[in-house]
Design a protein around this motif. Structure first.
Motif, short mmCIF file in Angstrom:
data_model
loop_
_atom_site.label_atom_id
_atom_site.label_comp_id
_atom_site.label_asym_id
_atom_site.label_seq_id
_atom_site.Cartn_x
_atom_site.Cartn_y
_atom_site.Cartn_z
N GLY A 49 -5.70 7.84 6.53
CA GLY A 49 -4.43 7.42 7.56
C GLY A 49 -4.76 6.04 7.89
O GLY A 49 -3.91 5.12 8.18
N THR A 50 -6.18 5.72 8.41
CA THR A 50 -6.52 4.29 9.00
C THR A 50 -6.34 3.39 8.03
O THR A 50 -5.75 2.22 8.27
CB THR A 50 -7.87 4.35 9.29
N ALA A 51 -6.93 3.73 6.71
CA ALA A 51 -7.09 2.82 5.57
C ALA A 51 -5.43 2.49 5.07
O ALA A 51 -5.09 1.59 4.76
CB ALA A 51 -7.75 3.27 4.44
N GLY A 52 -4.54 3.39 4.79
CA GLY A 52 -3.33 3.58 4.39
C GLY A 52 -2.31 2.87 5.60
O GLY A 52 -1.53 1.65 4.95
N LEU A 79 -6.29 11.21 0.33
CA LEU A 79 -5.46 10.26 -0.77
C LEU A 79 -4.09 10.48 -0.03
O LEU A 79 -3.09 9.61 0.16
CB LEU A 79 -5.72 10.26 -2.07
N GLY A 80 -3.54 11.88 -0.37
CA GLY A 80 -2.13 12.20 -0.22
C GLY A 80 -1.47 12.34 1.39
O GLY A 80 -0.88 11.21 1.80
N THR A 81 -2.27 12.90 1.97
CA THR A 81 -1.79 12.97 3.31
C THR A 81 -2.59 12.04 4.48
O THR A 81 -1.44 11.44 5.13
CB THR A 81 -2.57 14.46 3.96
N GLY A 82 -3.56 11.58 4.05
CA GLY A 82 -4.00 10.46 4.93
C GLY A 82 -3.53 8.98 4.45
O GLY A 82 -2.77 8.52 5.07
N LEU A 83 -4.28 8.60 3.45
CA LEU A 83 -4.03 7.15 2.72
C LEU A 83 -2.57 6.91 2.49
O LEU A 83 -1.78 6.20 3.16
CB LEU A 83 -4.73 7.08 1.40
N LEU A 84 -1.99 7.96 1.84
CA LEU A 84 -0.36 7.47 1.56
C LEU A 84 0.51 7.98 2.45
O LEU A 84 1.42 7.30 2.72
CB LEU A 84 0.02 8.30 0.14
N GLY A 85 0.26 8.91 3.35
CA GLY A 85 0.94 9.37 4.63
C GLY A 85 0.78 8.08 5.62
O GLY A 85 1.83 7.84 6.12
N GLY A 86 -0.43 7.38 5.46
CA GLY A 86 -0.42 6.20 6.48
C GLY A 86 0.34 4.84 5.94
O GLY A 86 1.03 4.24 6.64
N PHE A 87 0.14 4.71 4.67
CA PHE A 87 0.82 3.58 3.96
C PHE A 87 2.24 3.67 3.91
O PHE A 87 3.04 2.65 4.37
CB PHE A 87 0.59 3.85 2.49
N THR A 88 2.83 5.01 3.81
CA THR A 88 4.30 4.97 3.70
C THR A 88 5.01 5.07 5.21
O THR A 88 3.83 5.61 6.00
CB THR A 88 5.02 6.11 3.01
N THR A 89 6.04 4.99 5.63
CA THR A 89 6.57 5.19 6.81
C THR A 89 8.06 5.20 7.15
O THR A 89 8.75 4.58 6.74
CB THR A 89 6.38 3.66 7.58
N ALA A 114 -3.82 0.11 7.68
CA ALA A 114 -4.14 -1.13 7.22
C ALA A 114 -3.33 -1.83 6.21
O ALA A 114 -3.17 -2.89 6.23
CB ALA A 114 -5.64 -1.06 7.49
N ALA A 115 -3.32 -1.09 5.05
CA ALA A 115 -2.82 -1.60 3.78
C ALA A 115 -1.30 -1.96 4.13
O ALA A 115 -0.76 -2.83 3.57
CB ALA A 115 -2.79 -0.33 2.86
N ARG A 116 -0.66 -1.03 4.58
CA ARG A 116 0.82 -1.32 4.90
C ARG A 116 0.89 -2.61 5.83
O ARG A 116 1.81 -3.43 5.61
CB ARG A 116 1.76 -0.13 5.79
N LEU A 117 0.14 -2.85 6.74
CA LEU A 117 0.09 -3.84 7.68
C LEU A 117 -0.01 -5.08 6.67
O LEU A 117 0.56 -6.20 6.90
CB LEU A 117 -1.06 -3.69 8.74
N LEU A 137 6.28 2.46 -3.48
CA LEU A 137 5.06 2.54 -4.21
C LEU A 137 4.37 3.86 -3.55
O LEU A 137 3.89 4.61 -4.38
CB LEU A 137 4.41 1.59 -3.72
N GLY A 138 4.42 4.25 -2.47
CA GLY A 138 3.92 5.47 -1.98
C GLY A 138 4.61 6.75 -2.63
O GLY A 138 3.87 7.84 -3.20
#
Length: 124
Positions: A13-16, A65-75, A18-21, A43-44
């Motif tokens: 989630g932290t990485a995702g 990847l799913g819950t964390g990275l992509l969950g943080g990337f999408t909003t 940051a990627a969205r920012l 994209l997410g």
């Protein structure tokens, strides 16, 4: 749920986020239209479709990847805030943005599931 899994989701989630920012810094809003949020969500949706088709539900990689990275990337919250912000100046554009985001998001997730689905006869 164990601490390792919680930490995997938190790290993703932290990485995702940051990627969205970063995406928001590279792709500015166009006349109040939240372009970066739309790109991140579409994209997410595509990537979560691929991930869902490829990885079993309970794996740690899917949590990361799913819950964390992509969950943080999408909003969803930025999507709603962007829609409300557009509504004040351009109600028709706000409706088009909301409906378009939903329709295109469903299409992206469906495409991701199709792309991610193993082909018949292909080695996994």
């Amino acid at each position: 749920m164990n601490l390792r899994r919680v930490l995997l989701v938190a790290a993703g989630g932290t990485a995702g986020t940051a990627a969205r920012l970063g995406l928001g810094l590279v792709i500015p809003d166009a006349g109040g239209f939240p372009v970066a949020v739309l790109v991140a969500n579409l994209l997410g949706a595509l990537l979560i479709g691929i991930l869902t088709a490829r990885l079993p539900k309970a794996t740690e990689m899917r949590l990361f990847l799913g819950t964390g990275l992509l969950g943080g990337f999408t909003t969803y919250s930025a999507f709603m805030t962007g829609t409300v912000g557009l509504w004040a100046d351009a109600p028709l554009l706000a409706v088009a943005y909301a409906v378009g985001s939903l329709v295109l998001g469903l299409a992206a997730a469906t495409l991701g599931l199709r792309i991610g689905r193993p082909r018949a006869g292909a080695a996994s």
